[in-house]
Design a protein around this motif. Sequence first.
Motif, PDB file in Angstrom:
ATOM      1  N   PRO A 136      36.699  46.543  44.424  1.00  0.00           N
ATOM      2  CA  PRO A 136      36.396  46.287  45.783  1.00  0.00           C
ATOM      3  C   PRO A 136      36.307  44.714  45.319  1.00  0.00           C
ATOM      4  O   PRO A 136      35.628  44.272  44.132  1.00  0.00           O
ATOM      5  CB  PRO A 136      34.594  46.123  45.257  1.00  0.00           C
ATOM      6  N   ALA A 137      35.985  44.065  46.665  1.00  0.00           N
ATOM      7  CA  ALA A 137      35.591  42.596  46.642  1.00  0.00           C
ATOM      8  C   ALA A 137      34.565  41.909  45.946  1.00  0.00           C
ATOM      9  O   ALA A 137      33.402  42.934  46.480  1.00  0.00           O
ATOM     10  CB  ALA A 137      35.851  42.367  48.576  1.00  0.00           C
ATOM     11  N   GLY A 138      34.874  41.124  45.216  1.00  0.00           N
ATOM     12  CA  GLY A 138      34.242  40.293  45.084  1.00  0.00           C
ATOM     13  C   GLY A 138      33.402  40.695  43.662  1.00  0.00           C
ATOM     14  O   GLY A 138      32.649  40.328  42.907  1.00  0.00           O
ATOM     15  N   LEU A 139      33.789  41.783  43.017  1.00  0.00           N
ATOM     16  CA  LEU A 139      33.601  42.529  41.759  1.00  0.00           C
ATOM     17  C   LEU A 139      34.832  41.514  40.674  1.00  0.00           C
ATOM     18  O   LEU A 139      35.644  40.949  40.959  1.00  0.00           O
ATOM     19  CB  LEU A 139      34.219  44.002  41.438  1.00  0.00           C
ATOM     20  N   TRP A 140      33.889  41.224  39.883  1.00  0.00           N
ATOM     21  CA  TRP A 140      34.544  40.603  38.549  1.00  0.00           C
ATOM     22  C   TRP A 140      35.246  41.604  37.167  1.00  0.00           C
ATOM     23  O   TRP A 140      33.962  42.529  36.849  1.00  0.00           O
ATOM     24  CB  TRP A 140      32.791  39.741  37.387  1.00  0.00           C
ATOM     25  N   LEU A 141      36.756  41.972  36.833  1.00  0.00           N
ATOM     26  CA  LEU A 141      37.606  42.424  36.099  1.00  0.00           C
ATOM     27  C   LEU A 141      38.359  41.833  35.770  1.00  0.00           C
ATOM     28  O   LEU A 141      39.460  40.954  35.985  1.00  0.00           O
ATOM     29  CB  LEU A 141      37.833  43.154  37.770  1.00  0.00           C
TER      30      LEU A 141
END
Length: 153
Positions: A136-141
């Motif tokens: 998902p866009a914006g996910l810190w991973l």
Amino acid sequence: MSHYTDALTQLGANTTLPQSPEEAVLERVPNPQPDTLYAVRFTQPEFTSLCPITGQPDFAHLMIDYVPRDWLVESKSLKLFLGSFRNHGAFHEDCTVGIGKRIVDLLDPQWLRIGGYWYPRGGMPIDVFWQTAAAPAGLWLPDQAVPTYRGRG
């Protein structure tokens, strides 16, 4: 126990290791932050299964990342599920992808990826990667950061 855990059958009880992945019961609990975009990571550095042809043990370092919607996997049930592969014969690809799909079937997460970093047998490691879609866009991973096998030399 809270009402969230009333339906759980394994948490807080003595449980034996299931004899097979099919016998293992994966359980879930409500996500307390369903409106927040965040990732959950499980690391299993000592995963074992059996070669379906030779019956010899195979070892892997598994990393499972997922973004929950309404449900979280209950960690004790996940440990028992992963442990149930100890006497289960399956190829690396089947174990890795099958684990990911079983969790997806239970949780219906926004996103899931699994990395199976298998230790070499016969001198060649096999690494298996599967995910449901793009993260998902914006996910810190964070990176899975499992070193690849370098051998000697």
